[in-house]
Design an enzyme around this catalytic site. Sequence first.
Site, PDB file in Angstrom:
ATOM      1  N   GLU A   1      50.177  54.147  88.141  1.00 47.89           N
ATOM      2  CA  GLU A   1      50.192  53.596  86.831  1.00 47.89           C
ATOM      3  C   GLU A   1      48.935  53.631  85.899  1.00 47.89           C
ATOM      4  OE1 GLU A   1      53.011  54.097  85.210  1.00 47.89           O
ATOM      5  OE2 GLU A   1      54.248  54.144  86.942  1.00 47.89           O
TER       6      GLU A   1
ATOM      7  N   CYS B   1      47.899  49.245  77.736  1.00 49.03           N
ATOM      8  CA  CYS B   1      47.938  50.674  78.486  1.00 49.03           C
ATOM      9  C   CYS B   1      48.654  51.661  77.480  1.00 49.03           C
ATOM     10  CB  CYS B   1      48.097  50.861  79.622  1.00 49.03           C
ATOM     11  SG  CYS B   1      49.739  50.407  80.311  1.00 49.03           S
TER      12      CYS B   1
END
Length: 471
Positions: free
Chosen positions: A213, A247
């Site tokens: 991720e 993010c």
Amino acid sequence: MGRMVPWADTLQRLRETVSTGRAKPAEFRRVQLQGLERFLNDNKQLLQEALAEDLRKSDFESEVSEISISLAEVKLALKNLRAWMKDEKVSKNLATQLDSAFIHKEPYGLVLIIAPWNYPINLTLVPLVGALAAGNCVVLKPSEISRSTEKVLCEVLPRYLDPSCFAVVLGGPQETGQLLEEKFDYIFFTGSPRVGKIVMSAAAKHLTPVTLELGGKNPCYVHDDCDPQTTANRVAFFRFFNAGQTCVAPDYLLCSREMQERLLPALQSAITRFFGADPQVSPDLGRIISDRHFQRLQGLLRCGRVAIGGQSDPQDRYIAPTVLVDVQETEQVMQEEIFGPILPIVMVGSMDEAIEFIRRREKPLALYAFSQSSQVVRRVLAGTSSGGFCGNDGFMHMTLASLPFGGVGASGIGHYHGKFSFDTFSHHRACLLRPSGLEKVYGLRYPPYSPGKLRLLLTAMETPGCSCTLL
């Protein structure tokens, strides 16, 4: 900090649990998930205090983006555990009509979860829910950068889980590097693309599957038909949430010169309404995690021209909500993920130019398009690729456990959330069980071969609803 158990002993203990299959039964998994639920409920205040110490996170942000999301994932897994674990029946062809064919979900075994510092509860515990629900044993490596949260995860969380199937390991980059030399059955990493490459390279030595991720620069296209204030409210909220250390935050804004002129006063208005005339005294604006990250962000403030904000205070690790204009694509602020409360605006002549700008860069983790026309939003969706996509808002797609969350290309490999987490941490085993008799029927496939046998076999092996044959 709690005493770190030597890795060799810890890993040996967990591998023994894997080999005995102790963590596999549904009841064992349920007890672990219930322990995780109790941990979140019992220690809510402790976790909020830790997040405030690490990131100056407000209780509102901690509750919305960390604790409630983690609790929702645990509850969803507990509610659906037996359904997710059930063997999944599949369609059969004529040759297998008398057989039992199904997908069996089994745990990988020993899983390593390496978590980041920006959402140190959410991005640690949500993968953990999936790993435990799938029946794995877990080594958890929280980030050493979010120190206060790491302390709670290390000292308090293990009291709620079975030590035979769970352990926390501490350390910085050097220790993580040594840990990655060990053989795991699955690695789940959240962090930067740079470290993601190191993790993937280490995993390759053991042929260990990974979920990565990662981040990336998330584009946000604003069409000329937008209402500037509504757009500014939404962009500012999601850009400056957690002091921009997200993010999936909008990383840069693409719009026409005319739209930029209308957006700037609207963004200024939104920032003042959200954080007051002096955002530094607002209880709702977080701080930069460390001096190193602060110095990097201070360097980015020199890019383009500051249109809003730009103030900073190294003592307080404070950077004001900032908007940059006249930004060149070659400048540093457009070359790396910002991960702070800075929003560059890049001017484009048209939607097609915006799409072209996005397409020539690495695929982002998230992509945003604002327009009053659903056709415009869908054109941006169709013309680009990203991990996730949201029209006319920020990262709300992340709040739905029914949607997979993950990147594509440089922004990551694999996905999770809800059932997708369970599936990520489960090996989907293809199973066919055939009766031991009926040898005369099954003997058709044996030599000596003949054209008649071939025709019969090809017909029997045809996939239902498909004219193709499987050889």
